[in-house]
Design a protein around this motif. Sequence first.
Motif, short mmCIF file in Angstrom:
data_model
loop_
_atom_site.label_atom_id
_atom_site.label_comp_id
_atom_site.label_asym_id
_atom_site.label_seq_id
_atom_site.Cartn_x
_atom_site.Cartn_y
_atom_site.Cartn_z
N ASP A 592 0.81 -1.21 0.00
CA ASP A 592 0.00 0.00 0.00
C ASP A 592 0.85 1.26 0.00
O ASP A 592 0.52 2.24 -0.70
N ARG A 621 -11.04 5.05 -1.03
CA ARG A 621 -9.62 5.33 -1.14
C ARG A 621 -9.31 6.82 -1.21
O ARG A 621 -8.16 7.24 -1.06
N GLU A 669 -6.20 1.40 -8.16
CA GLU A 669 -6.79 0.15 -7.67
C GLU A 669 -8.13 -0.21 -8.32
O GLU A 669 -9.21 -0.06 -7.74
N THR A 703 -2.04 -2.41 -6.42
CA THR A 703 -1.32 -3.31 -5.52
C THR A 703 -2.05 -4.65 -5.47
O THR A 703 -1.44 -5.71 -5.59
#
Length: 711
Positions: A592, A621, A669, A703
Amino acid sequence: MSTPSADPTSAPGAAPSSAGAEPPDNPLLRERAHLASSRSALRAMREDAESLNIRDVTANWVNAEVLARQIGERIKSLADLSDTPLFFGRLDYLHAPGAPAAHERGAAPEQGWETDGRFYIGRRHVHDADGDPMVVDWRAPVSQPFYRASKKDPMDVGLRRRFGYTGGDLTAYEDEHLSDPAEAATTSKLLQREIERPRVGPMRDIVATIQPEQDEIVRGDLSGTVCVQGGPGTGKTAVGLHRVAYLLYAHRERLARTGTLVIGPNRSFLHYIEQVLPALGELAVQQATVDDLVGHVEVRGRDDAAAAIVKGDARMAEVLRRALRSHVTMPTEPVVVVRGSRRWRVPAYELEVLVRELLDRDIRYGAARDALPQRIAHAVLVQMERSGEAPDDRVQDAVARNTAVKAAVKAVWPPVDPAKLVLRLLGDADFLAAHAEGLLTEDEQKTILWERPARSAKSAKWSSADAVLIDEATDLVLRTHSLGHVVLDEAQDLSPMQYRAVGRRCTTGSATVLGDLAQGTTPWATRSWAEALGHLGKADGVVEELTAGFRVPTDVITYASRLLPYIAPGLAPVASVRENPGFFDVRATADDAAGDAEVVAACEELLRNEGSTGLIAADARVPALAEALDAAGIGYLAPGEETTRETRLTLVPASLAKGLEYDYVVLDEPQAVVDGEPDERTGLRRLYVALTRAVSGLIVTHTAPLPPQLG
């Protein structure tokens, strides 16, 4: 085709039109001179409007106010925007439109062309002191070949010239000799450059780049409703806005009386598009969201997906109709009207006939309630006439206002408050069951019932779906005012009841519906346009599909289209017509912390380019990314805030990305975007939206593993 250097002293390099020879001077200088003259003429038009004296031509202050407002709007529409080209193209006709050919008048062909066949195409009409046009409005019939003429069908056009601008300065031109078979058709470099031009600030018009298939929709007839299915970058929003501008040009008096409205999904979207119509000289078009339209109550609550789906179902319209009509009761007592020494009696069975007739006509509740006292009064007048009296309309009106008549109407057909009606349906299980029988299942009824019924309409925590129900009930009581034309954008996300709410605003008018089935991101998203048009009350609307992509680069749209088989099977993918494939990269990180650092680095990299950058991320996020940007000293804006030369980064929650566009995008993401929605299909549709916001380049950072549907 040829494009001269931006240097006005360089050789022009443009071949003369086949219809006539250019004068020996520099063509670019000549075009710049025409631009300067046109700007001067526009200033003169504005000054003429500002100098108008209306003191001696108005009969009263009301007329003066109306005329002053109209003049004020005229002055605003004549504003010369220094960084906006006054004209962007030129047509040289072989024969003057609407006039005989030059050789038929005994003149030399080039003389007839030079005098009558040249038209500069721009955003608005500009004329000189003698009233002769210097710039022709792009919506005028004579301008249509600029968008539709081709080698196969030149439409009597010898030369089509496009102009290139830097800011407001004319710096280049490019010619197509449509009637010359020896010249091969090629792609317009200026057109490509204009499409790919970096964008800072709100959405701009596409009046210089409208394509033939778009122009056909823009110039469609006012009487017909059209639904435009268009994937990302096909220009459906711009087409809808330009269609409004065209309809206002072609049917100004009618639409001035009936009104026009643009409906968008949220305030950020409306702010983004709000400058397009004013740039085209149209200042009177209203803009709203669906929530604005149905804002009869304050929305303070929120439904879960299951409740919102049921409340948004078209069956709720019949539940409301039944519940409303249940307030009507058959009379059991006669009405006795006393006038002077006479008593006039209307028996209960005759009153029942009157009530049933009104119910059978199925007119609105309030209109029927207003009609009932007149019906009763007419029955009394019939008795008066039979007894030898000669009552007139004044007597009937007096009887209709009689205390006994008003009391009878109140008992039989009581007034109903729409909000209180919905309040009772959602709070009283027995009342809901009685009127939802055969329409909603028991489970569906339980889904929409409140656990704790509100005490009053004012204290209730209404949801957005509740407000739509109240709007439906309001229309059942009193007819909603209809506009002349409504544009509904991002329509794929509306529920059937929301479609009905929009449809009520154009029952006597027409609509332009814009959307993409693949971008539906609500649990109740539209399944087919035929179904949507039916709910809108425009079942005869025509569905048009735009598949040519002008905004999204080839590599980006190809990557995003991997999702189509999962989110919209059978829907044709967008085919990018861009020669520039665009910049595209997918970057994986180990954890992260490294992911946040990579996002910041990607933003810094893209901000080195000219234009705007959007950082799109799952809503959850956004706070962490905002903190990372702050730590890196990178300024950013929220959606709806206007970008500037100094601040060109916008941090966009994925839920608000629809309809927006940026030169460059960083998508954080993808799997988190999918996981942020109630179900996978909706999540993949949200991801499809986020992937297709870029005009020039896209960087995807992740990620977590990418969704498997992306391959």
